[in-house]
Design an enzyme around this catalytic site. Sequence first.
Site, short mmCIF file in Angstrom:
data_model
loop_
_atom_site.label_atom_id
_atom_site.label_comp_id
_atom_site.label_asym_id
_atom_site.label_seq_id
_atom_site.Cartn_x
_atom_site.Cartn_y
_atom_site.Cartn_z
N PRO A 127 2.74 -4.72 -1.07
CA PRO A 127 3.99 -4.44 -0.32
C PRO A 127 4.00 -5.02 1.09
CG PRO A 127 3.21 -2.47 -1.46
CD PRO A 127 2.12 -3.48 -1.55
N ASP A 128 2.83 -5.21 1.68
CA ASP A 128 2.77 -5.76 3.04
C ASP A 128 3.21 -7.22 3.09
OD1 ASP A 128 1.84 -3.36 3.91
OD2 ASP A 128 -0.23 -4.00 4.23
#
Length: 428
Positions: free
Chosen positions: A176-177
């Site tokens: 997700p980063d």
Amino acid sequence: MERKFALDGVRITDFSWYGAAPYATRFLAAYGAEVIRIESSTKLDGMRWQAPRKQDVPESYNISGMFNNFNTGKLGITLNMNHSEARDIVKKLVAISDVVIDNFYPGAMEKWGLGYEELVGIKAGIIVVKMPVTGITGPYARWRGFGTSIRTMAGIDYMTGNPDRPPIGTGMAALPDFSSNPYHAVTAILSALHYRNKTGKGQFIEVAQFESTVCWTETSVLDYAVNGRIQRAMHNRLPHAVPHGVYRCRAEDSEVDYCAMPESVPERRMKDERWCAIAVFTDDEWKAFCTVIGNPPWTTEDRFITFQDRKTHEDELDRLIEAWTIDKSPEEVMMMMQQAGVAAGVVQDGEDLLTRDPQLRDRGFYVYLEHPEAGVIAHDGLTFSLSTTPGEIRRAPLLGEHNEFVYREILGFSEDDIDKLIVEGILE
């Protein structure tokens, strides 16, 4: 003529740290925004110590490959927010900024007297962005986490791996980063800037990283809502494709260091982890696939005639395919399949991507920049191109590198003012 960028004239006061939010402001900096990254030597961004770190150079908090890749193109200043004078300086900066962003634990900015209402009082048209883990409200609002835990909470790990083993996820890759969270944040910021340019009004943006990641789980929620079914891991397979998997290819006659993550002890061995992904969806693609592999007799056996036959005997089919790929390089398998109209791709590792991939090399995707302490290092390039206002990747700042420029040239402090702030520990 001076080069012009799409976001020239946009200034961002950046309190982000670690992963998702710094990656978001990286995009904005690449396309011309002046991003002023606020840090403090009293509590360093953990990303500054994150591996991989350049070897054979003096150890410091400026040589992390992760930090330098996530923070390209920004101005770096230091400011000890525990001092009231530091918070006053931030207010001066906010007054001349367009965007303020943080991904702190909910309440951190409010504790400093820098909540949304206070910031709007300083500048009515300010755009304020918060990127909490789960949101600023709700029963989990006080939860802490990183990309790996957000990925797990969002259900991605449950659908990844083999059904007969525990969920495996994407290893240490904080997916997700790098994906949903920074891209959603950038989209929201650009939308708010567009709205402000039309109306003169700023707004408050909340990107709850948990919610931002949940919507990347493809059809799992829809499948449960419609059919009451829980999607789980299914190897590398798809219900509507066969064959669909990764197949071991010929090992290379070279030694490499394999490692589970940047700081783990490497295992020195032959480069034998070479694979190619192959995906066949239609009967026409199956015929093309069979032609590529030479139409061996087994392709006409009853167990492989129809799609359902092949699906029923998928384990046997995978073994036969791998017997064909095992003495070929993955690049050779990919090219043969692609030329016949069959989807295929090398399962590439870091060496492949950085030094071998002809597409990335031809387009010059990776950007090599000289760093004062780490030497020449590679950076991710621009992920989209604009014909009239192209972006640019510039190196990340050293800790506090731009104090002089920001405090004197942008905020107008005198040299005596700055010396006093240094002595009092406010610029730590």
